[in-house]
Scaffold this motif. Sequence first.
Motif, PDB file in Angstrom:
ATOM      1  N   PHE A   1       4.960   9.652  15.349  1.00  0.00           N
ATOM      2  CA  PHE A   1       3.883   8.667  15.530  1.00  0.00           C
ATOM      3  C   PHE A   1       2.943   8.646  14.320  1.00  0.00           C
ATOM      4  CE2 PHE A   1       4.773   8.859  20.208  1.00  0.00           C
ATOM      5  CZ  PHE A   1       5.009   7.500  20.365  1.00  0.00           C
ATOM      6  N   ILE A   2       2.720   9.795  13.709  1.00  0.00           N
ATOM      7  CA  ILE A   2       1.875   9.837  12.495  1.00  0.00           C
ATOM      8  C   ILE A   2       2.519   9.007  11.389  1.00  0.00           C
ATOM      9  CG2 ILE A   2       1.040  11.329  10.637  1.00  0.00           C
ATOM     10  CD1 ILE A   2       0.687  13.539  12.777  1.00  0.00           C
ATOM     11  N   VAL A   3       3.835   9.169  11.202  1.00  0.00           N
ATOM     12  CA  VAL A   3       4.539   8.390  10.180  1.00  0.00           C
ATOM     13  C   VAL A   3       4.479   6.900  10.508  1.00  0.00           C
ATOM     14  CG1 VAL A   3       6.765   7.959   9.074  1.00  0.00           C
ATOM     15  CG2 VAL A   3       6.063  10.291   9.584  1.00  0.00           C
ATOM     16  N   LEU A   4       4.642   6.549  11.785  1.00  0.00           N
ATOM     17  CA  LEU A   4       4.575   5.137  12.190  1.00  0.00           C
ATOM     18  C   LEU A   4       3.221   4.535  11.832  1.00  0.00           C
ATOM     19  CD1 LEU A   4       5.692   2.642  13.661  1.00  0.00           C
ATOM     20  CD2 LEU A   4       4.871   3.636  15.812  1.00  0.00           C
ATOM     21  N   LEU A   5       2.141   5.270  12.089  1.00  0.00           N
ATOM     22  CA  LEU A   5       0.801   4.776  11.759  1.00  0.00           C
ATOM     23  C   LEU A   5       0.633   4.614  10.245  1.00  0.00           C
ATOM     24  CD1 LEU A   5      -1.384   6.834  14.271  1.00  0.00           C
ATOM     25  CD2 LEU A   5      -0.947   4.369  14.317  1.00  0.00           C
ATOM     26  N   LEU A   6       1.135   5.577   9.484  1.00  0.00           N
ATOM     27  CA  LEU A   6       1.036   5.493   8.018  1.00  0.00           C
ATOM     28  C   LEU A   6       1.784   4.267   7.491  1.00  0.00           C
ATOM     29  CD1 LEU A   6       1.543   9.247   7.006  1.00  0.00           C
ATOM     30  CD2 LEU A   6      -0.574   7.908   6.838  1.00  0.00           C
ATOM     31  N   VAL A   7       2.992   4.046   7.985  1.00  0.00           N
ATOM     32  CA  VAL A   7       3.787   2.902   7.534  1.00  0.00           C
ATOM     33  C   VAL A   7       3.144   1.588   7.963  1.00  0.00           C
ATOM     34  CG1 VAL A   7       6.017   1.726   7.814  1.00  0.00           C
ATOM     35  CG2 VAL A   7       5.949   4.191   7.437  1.00  0.00           C
ATOM     36  N   THR A   8       2.536   1.576   9.155  1.00  0.00           N
ATOM     37  CA  THR A   8       1.902   0.354   9.664  1.00  0.00           C
ATOM     38  C   THR A   8       0.720  -0.071   8.808  1.00  0.00           C
ATOM     39  OG1 THR A   8       2.569   0.860  11.944  1.00  0.00           O
ATOM     40  CG2 THR A   8       0.752  -0.697  11.655  1.00  0.00           C
ATOM     41  N   PHE A   9      -0.127   0.880   8.436  1.00  0.00           N
ATOM     42  CA  PHE A   9      -1.385   0.533   7.775  1.00  0.00           C
ATOM     43  C   PHE A   9      -1.371   0.736   6.255  1.00  0.00           C
ATOM     44  CE2 PHE A   9      -2.670   1.501  12.193  1.00  0.00           C
ATOM     45  CZ  PHE A   9      -3.190   0.255  12.507  1.00  0.00           C
ATOM     46  N   ILE A  10      -0.266   1.279   5.722  1.00  0.00           N
ATOM     47  CA  ILE A  10      -0.126   1.393   4.261  1.00  0.00           C
ATOM     48  C   ILE A  10       1.180   0.705   3.865  1.00  0.00           C
ATOM     49  CG2 ILE A  10      -0.126   2.956   2.273  1.00  0.00           C
ATOM     50  CD1 ILE A  10      -1.362   5.103   4.055  1.00  0.00           C
ATOM     51  N   PRO A  11       1.164  -0.619   3.673  1.00  0.00           N
ATOM     52  CA  PRO A  11       2.396  -1.362   3.395  1.00  0.00           C
ATOM     53  C   PRO A  11       3.166  -0.855   2.176  1.00  0.00           C
ATOM     54  CG  PRO A  11       0.572  -2.862   3.848  1.00  0.00           C
ATOM     55  CD  PRO A  11      -0.013  -1.494   3.738  1.00  0.00           C
ATOM     56  N   GLY A  12       2.442  -0.282   1.194  1.00  0.00           N
ATOM     57  CA  GLY A  12       3.094   0.175  -0.028  1.00  0.00           C
ATOM     58  C   GLY A  12       4.146   1.239   0.199  1.00  0.00           C
ATOM     59  N   ILE A  13       4.054   1.968   1.310  1.00  0.00           N
ATOM     60  CA  ILE A  13       5.057   2.997   1.605  1.00  0.00           C
ATOM     61  C   ILE A  13       6.445   2.378   1.704  1.00  0.00           C
ATOM     62  CG2 ILE A  13       5.855   4.621   3.389  1.00  0.00           C
ATOM     63  CD1 ILE A  13       2.923   5.251   3.952  1.00  0.00           C
ATOM     64  N   SER A  14       6.524   1.190   2.292  1.00  0.00           N
ATOM     65  CA  SER A  14       7.827   0.544   2.474  1.00  0.00           C
ATOM     66  C   SER A  14       8.138  -0.493   1.393  1.00  0.00           C
ATOM     67  CB  SER A  14       7.903  -0.122   3.861  1.00  0.00           C
ATOM     68  OG  SER A  14       6.769  -0.915   4.096  1.00  0.00           O
ATOM     69  N   THR A  15       7.130  -0.983   0.681  1.00  0.00           N
ATOM     70  CA  THR A  15       7.387  -2.052  -0.295  1.00  0.00           C
ATOM     71  C   THR A  15       7.446  -1.551  -1.737  1.00  0.00           C
ATOM     72  OG1 THR A  15       4.999  -2.550  -0.439  1.00  0.00           O
ATOM     73  CG2 THR A  15       6.302  -3.800   1.175  1.00  0.00           C
ATOM     74  N   LEU A  16       7.069  -0.283  -1.972  1.00  0.00           N
ATOM     75  CA  LEU A  16       7.002   0.212  -3.353  1.00  0.00           C
ATOM     76  C   LEU A  16       8.360   0.173  -4.045  1.00  0.00           C
ATOM     77  CD1 LEU A  16       5.451   1.572  -5.662  1.00  0.00           C
ATOM     78  CD2 LEU A  16       5.973   3.785  -4.613  1.00  0.00           C
ATOM     79  N   LEU A  17       9.381   0.782  -3.446  1.00  0.00           N
ATOM     80  CA  LEU A  17      10.694   0.838  -4.108  1.00  0.00           C
ATOM     81  C   LEU A  17      11.323  -0.544  -4.301  1.00  0.00           C
ATOM     82  CD1 LEU A  17      12.484   4.040  -2.744  1.00  0.00           C
ATOM     83  CD2 LEU A  17      11.489   3.631  -4.976  1.00  0.00           C
ATOM     84  N   PRO A  18      11.284  -1.439  -3.301  1.00  0.00           N
ATOM     85  CA  PRO A  18      11.819  -2.790  -3.564  1.00  0.00           C
ATOM     86  C   PRO A  18      11.126  -3.484  -4.720  1.00  0.00           C
ATOM     87  CG  PRO A  18      11.562  -2.467  -1.206  1.00  0.00           C
ATOM     88  CD  PRO A  18      10.932  -1.273  -1.865  1.00  0.00           C
ATOM     89  N   MET A  19       9.798  -3.313  -4.850  1.00  0.00           N
ATOM     90  CA  MET A  19       9.077  -3.931  -5.961  1.00  0.00           C
ATOM     91  C   MET A  19       9.475  -3.317  -7.300  1.00  0.00           C
ATOM     92  SD  MET A  19       5.213  -4.860  -4.680  1.00  0.00           S
ATOM     93  CE  MET A  19       4.754  -3.185  -4.284  1.00  0.00           C
ATOM     94  N   LEU A  20       9.618  -1.983  -7.325  1.00  0.00           N
ATOM     95  CA  LEU A  20      10.019  -1.314  -8.567  1.00  0.00           C
ATOM     96  C   LEU A  20      11.431  -1.722  -8.980  1.00  0.00           C
ATOM     97  CD1 LEU A  20       8.680   2.330  -7.997  1.00  0.00           C
ATOM     98  CD2 LEU A  20       7.734   0.577  -9.503  1.00  0.00           C
ATOM     99  N   MET A  21      12.297  -1.939  -8.008  1.00  0.00           N
ATOM    100  CA  MET A  21      13.673  -2.328  -8.313  1.00  0.00           C
ATOM    101  C   MET A  21      13.741  -3.720  -8.954  1.00  0.00           C
ATOM    102  SD  MET A  21      15.908  -0.035  -7.704  1.00  0.00           S
ATOM    103  CE  MET A  21      15.992   1.571  -6.944  1.00  0.00           C
ATOM    104  N   LYS A  22      12.740  -4.523  -8.665  1.00  0.00           N
ATOM    105  CA  LYS A  22      12.730  -5.882  -9.228  1.00  0.00           C
ATOM    106  C   LYS A  22      12.026  -5.933 -10.580  1.00  0.00           C
ATOM    107  CE  LYS A  22      13.005  -8.151  -4.741  1.00  0.00           C
ATOM    108  NZ  LYS A  22      12.324  -8.937  -3.695  1.00  0.00           N
TER     109      LYS A  22
END
Length: 430
Positions: free
Chosen positions: A409-430
């Motif tokens: 649940f802690i990880v879920l909250l972090l991913v929910t409110f810090i979008p960069g956790i999930s979008t950082l690598l896709p952005m770097l790949m581009k």
Amino acid sequence: MNFMQWLPLIIVFVLLALRIPVCAAFISGTVLYFGFIAPEMPLNVILAKMVTGGMNMNLMAIPFFITAGLLMNHTGITSRMMRFADLLVGHMWGGMAQVNVLLSTLMGGLCGSSNADAAMECKMLVPEMEKRGFNRAFSAAVTAASSLISPIIPPGVCLILYATITENSVLDMFMAGYIPGILMCVFMMLAVRYVSHRDGYKPTREKRAGLKEIGRGLVDCFWAVLMIVFLIVGLRTGIVTATEGGAVLCVLCVFVGMVIYKELKFSDFLPILKESFCSVANVFGIVVSATVFGLYLTYAHIPQMITSFVLNFTSSKYVFLIMVNILALVMGMLIDGAAIIMIAVPLLYPVAMNLGINPIHFGIMLIINLSIGGLTPPFGSAMYQCCNLCDIQIPEFLKQCKELMASLFIVLLLVTFIPGISTLLPMLMK
């Protein structure tokens, strides 16, 4: 608002709550709508939609990755990865439990299926953990919780489904899963360390492995590491698509198992293919039936009505994300994660786009949420699978699982409110 437009959706949820198979529930709702409520559309259109629903090339990656995961359990790759994980974390408190978590993370990059991961670790690790003094219920709880990392680390089946439904890049979804998956691993290992200190679960190794020993372990599981590298590099450079990557992964598994490790026998192929067929049939049955159910949702303008309602209720994307998390957690307790993706994404995705939420962030958040649902009563699939395989009562399992659930649940909250956790690598790949 016309109640009859919503009736098929209500009936589908009732049927799913009654444990009617997902395919039957989706098709029942669709036939009710087009057969009696809006009969102007011929029913043969539904049949044609079912035929075309499973013909998306991205979906062809699913059977290959499921088969590859099963092959690894028979080729010696999994056992070698387990020994390598023991070299890395066996010196920590709760050594075998830490190995359990790390192995799920390493294997997630190869098999991408929580059920395959949980079944494999119940057979391999739980008996060994019991021999070393671990409570069997805690061993089963760690196995079930750590298996939820597999759908997040590429090539998870749900990542492919979400990308296909929303017409986003499969590669972007794959890249987005790495950091959240690693976070799940880290927080779960911290939870295991806390429980092990409290209950006296000792390390399996007296001291940390040296660099030379780790190097030998890495050489021993060289082929497994090579497969992960091939998958990432191949997808990133465009040498292979997700489907082609899955097919090549299967060929590599057979080659390694029969030629290099010599642990895969011809007699193993029939049970592997049988189990793979059952898993793939379940996923594709949901996909095909959900495709025609999506036809009903579109025709009845259900997504547009939900979008309008939510936007009138709130214009804050964070309030919306909290609402989605609560809804998905409740749905995840009752229904299989793949089925929820096929229902919830067409309904909620338009709202998320209207509120300016990144589609990759939204998808990863939703998939993590639904993965947690596999650990919660009354119908969590990972919970039931591990309890059955380890002969554990559900109340005892839940008692041993609470710290692990808190870490998720802690990880879920972090991913929910810090979008960069999930979008950082896709952005770097581009």
